[in-house]
Design a protein around this motif. Structure first.
Motif, mmCIF file in Angstrom:
data_model
loop_
_atom_site.group_PDB
_atom_site.id
_atom_site.type_symbol
_atom_site.label_atom_id
_atom_site.label_comp_id
_atom_site.label_asym_id
_atom_site.label_seq_id
_atom_site.Cartn_x
_atom_site.Cartn_y
_atom_site.Cartn_z
ATOM 1 N N TYR A 274 -25.296 1.279 5.402
ATOM 2 C CA TYR A 274 -26.628 0.682 5.630
ATOM 3 C C TYR A 274 -27.376 1.270 6.828
ATOM 4 O O TYR A 274 -28.559 1.004 7.007
ATOM 5 N N ASN A 275 -26.691 1.994 7.658
ATOM 6 C CA ASN A 275 -27.288 2.597 8.853
ATOM 7 C C ASN A 275 -28.074 1.579 9.676
ATOM 8 O O ASN A 275 -29.250 1.792 10.005
ATOM 9 N N ILE A 276 -27.455 0.459 9.968
ATOM 10 C CA ILE A 276 -28.121 -0.529 10.821
ATOM 11 C C ILE A 276 -27.368 -0.611 12.150
ATOM 12 O O ILE A 276 -26.158 -0.351 12.215
ATOM 13 N N PRO A 277 -28.078 -0.947 13.230
ATOM 14 C CA PRO A 277 -27.413 -0.992 14.531
ATOM 15 C C PRO A 277 -26.379 -2.115 14.635
ATOM 16 O O PRO A 277 -26.635 -3.239 14.204
ATOM 17 N N ILE A 278 -25.232 -1.771 15.189
ATOM 18 C CA ILE A 278 -24.171 -2.769 15.436
ATOM 19 C C ILE A 278 -23.882 -2.754 16.935
ATOM 20 O O ILE A 278 -23.432 -1.747 17.488
ATOM 21 N N ILE A 279 -24.199 -3.880 17.578
ATOM 22 C CA ILE A 279 -24.030 -3.986 19.032
ATOM 23 C C ILE A 279 -22.684 -4.645 19.316
ATOM 24 O O ILE A 279 -22.376 -5.699 18.742
ATOM 25 N N SER A 301 -23.104 -3.468 24.573
ATOM 26 C CA SER A 301 -24.199 -4.310 25.112
ATOM 27 C C SER A 301 -24.295 -4.238 26.626
ATOM 28 O O SER A 301 -25.178 -4.855 27.204
ATOM 29 N N GLY A 302 -23.382 -3.508 27.280
ATOM 30 C CA GLY A 302 -23.378 -3.540 28.742
ATOM 31 C C GLY A 302 -23.077 -4.951 29.207
ATOM 32 O O GLY A 302 -22.183 -5.602 28.688
ATOM 33 N N ASP A 324 -30.722 5.654 17.813
ATOM 34 C CA ASP A 324 -30.533 6.434 19.051
ATOM 35 C C ASP A 324 -31.369 5.871 20.183
ATOM 36 O O ASP A 324 -30.921 5.734 21.323
ATOM 37 N N HIS A 325 -32.602 5.562 19.843
ATOM 38 C CA HIS A 325 -33.512 4.996 20.846
ATOM 39 C C HIS A 325 -33.005 3.621 21.304
ATOM 40 O O HIS A 325 -32.976 3.314 22.492
ATOM 41 N N ILE A 326 -32.580 2.809 20.330
ATOM 42 C CA ILE A 326 -32.089 1.459 20.657
ATOM 43 C C ILE A 326 -30.918 1.538 21.634
ATOM 44 O O ILE A 326 -30.817 0.742 22.572
ATOM 45 N N SER A 327 -30.064 2.534 21.432
ATOM 46 C CA SER A 327 -28.865 2.606 22.299
ATOM 47 C C SER A 327 -29.262 2.790 23.767
ATOM 48 O O SER A 327 -28.535 2.406 24.678
ATOM 49 N N GLN A 328 -30.444 3.335 24.004
ATOM 50 C CA GLN A 328 -30.873 3.523 25.402
ATOM 51 C C GLN A 328 -31.352 2.231 26.057
ATOM 52 O O GLN A 328 -31.500 2.152 27.274
#
Ligand code: SIN
Length: 339
Positions: A274-279, A301-302, A324-328
């Motif tokens: 699904y290529n969705i972000p998993i935090i 999540s830091g 990629d952007h979200i990870s920043q």
């Protein structure tokens, strides 16, 4: 009649224990919301020495019932008040259970140097030694103080001034419940005076999201939090995405984010499909998730807890950011320079 020598503060009521009434003066559980924000203001006559107060009732419910249906109008009303020359700051009265989520959302979305203080109570207004009146008095005083400029959204209760970005509710029952153990308090309220330990600063990682065009809760992508425990069903993530429409997942992992071996395999398959972000966040009350602890397809999540991570991820997805952007945006402290 306004007192022209005092600042004006707009106060927004949302409900919670601070606006609740119980059966007797000893009732500290099993009460219900029964007062409006003007009732709360009226109950503290000395507020007239601190500020001119206007008020707006945005909702009147326990904070467990709040969601973006109420948060979006709250955000727009506060933004509008703070953009006008009329108001020096804002106060929100709020239930304590999800106060940290509202505080975090407002801290990321309100574009103003003026202070926002969120206050609630752990005892209903009818209880002996109710804490709401003093908490409201302190919130108004803090918002009315020029010392509070440039500090964003704060949780101000129990003589403490705390960062809305970091602070979490730590204790289900006691007064002294809002704590950011690692990051500390910003300041204090003592003997009718506001004091800060540091000059004005926004927390690292507290970045601005433009929500000015956000009008409806349905525009905010669904993000679901899954909680780790021994034997957690690895297929919950599949349900969350396929049946409940999650566009992002936050894992409240054990310790510093661990998930079961089978669960990790399923999560990776889901990510690939699904290529969705998993935090990866943590179910532990405090501490962080280092970048090196999470699989390379996941985002740590830091120091953000799951409920704050969920809001940050929703704002990233609403803004249309790539993974990629979200990870920043997540302060996974071992990789972000300067952290
Ligand atoms: C609520 O969050 O509305 C109930 C609990 C509280 O305000 O302390």
């Amino acid at each position: 009649m306004k007192n022209s020598s005092l600042p004006s503060i707009k106060t927004f009521g949302t409900g919670g224990t601070i606006a609740s009434k119980g059966a007797t003066s000893a009732t500290t559980a099993g009460y219900s919301v029964g007062l409006t924000v003007d009732d709360l203001i009226e109950a503290v006559p000395s507020l007239t020495n601190k500020a001119n107060l206007d008020f707006l009732q945005v909702s009147n419910v326990g904070s467990e019932s709040l969601n973006y249906t109420q948060l979006i109008p709250l955000y727009h009303n506060i933004s509008e008040a703070l953009a006008s020359d009329e108001y020096a700051g804002a106060v929100v009265t709020h239930g304590t259970d999800t106060m940290e989520e509202t505080a975090f959302f407002l801290d990321l979305t309100i574009n103003s140097e003026k202070p926002i203080c969120i206050a609630g109570a752990m005892r209903p207004a009818t209880a002996t030694s109710a804490d709401g009146p003093m908490n409201l008095y302190q919130a108004v005083s803090i918002s009315a103080s020029e010392k509070s400029l440039g500090r964003g959204t704060m949780i101000t209760m129990n003589d403490r001034i705390a960062s809305g970005f970091w602070t979490t509710k730590m204790n289900a029952n006691s007064f002294d419940t809002f704590i950011a153990d690692e990051q500390g308090y910003l300041g204090y309220f003592s003997n009718d005076d506001v004091g800060y330990y540091y000059p004005p600063v926004k927390p690292n990682g507290c970045q601005f999201f433009d929500a000015s065009n956000l009008t409806d809760a349905s525009e905010v992508p669904e993000v679901i939090i899954l909680y780790s425990y021994q034997g957690v069903n690895p297929k919950l993530i599949v349900k969350a995405i396929e049946d409940l429409g999650a566009k992002g997942i936050v894992l409240a992992g054990s310790g510093a984010d661990s998930w079961t071996t089978t669960g990790n395999i399923v999560n990776e398959e889901i990510f690939e499909e699904y290529n969705i972000p998993i935090i990866h966040s943590r179910r532990t009350v405090d501490g962080g998730v280092p970048r090196d602890d999470v699989p390379e397809w996941a985002i740590g999540s830091g120091y953000l807890n799951p409920q704050k991570s969920r809001i940050l991820l929703q704002l990233c997805l609403y803004s249309g950011y790539s993974i990629d952007h979200i990870s920043q945006f997540f302060p996974a402290f071992t990789v972000v320079e300067g952290w």
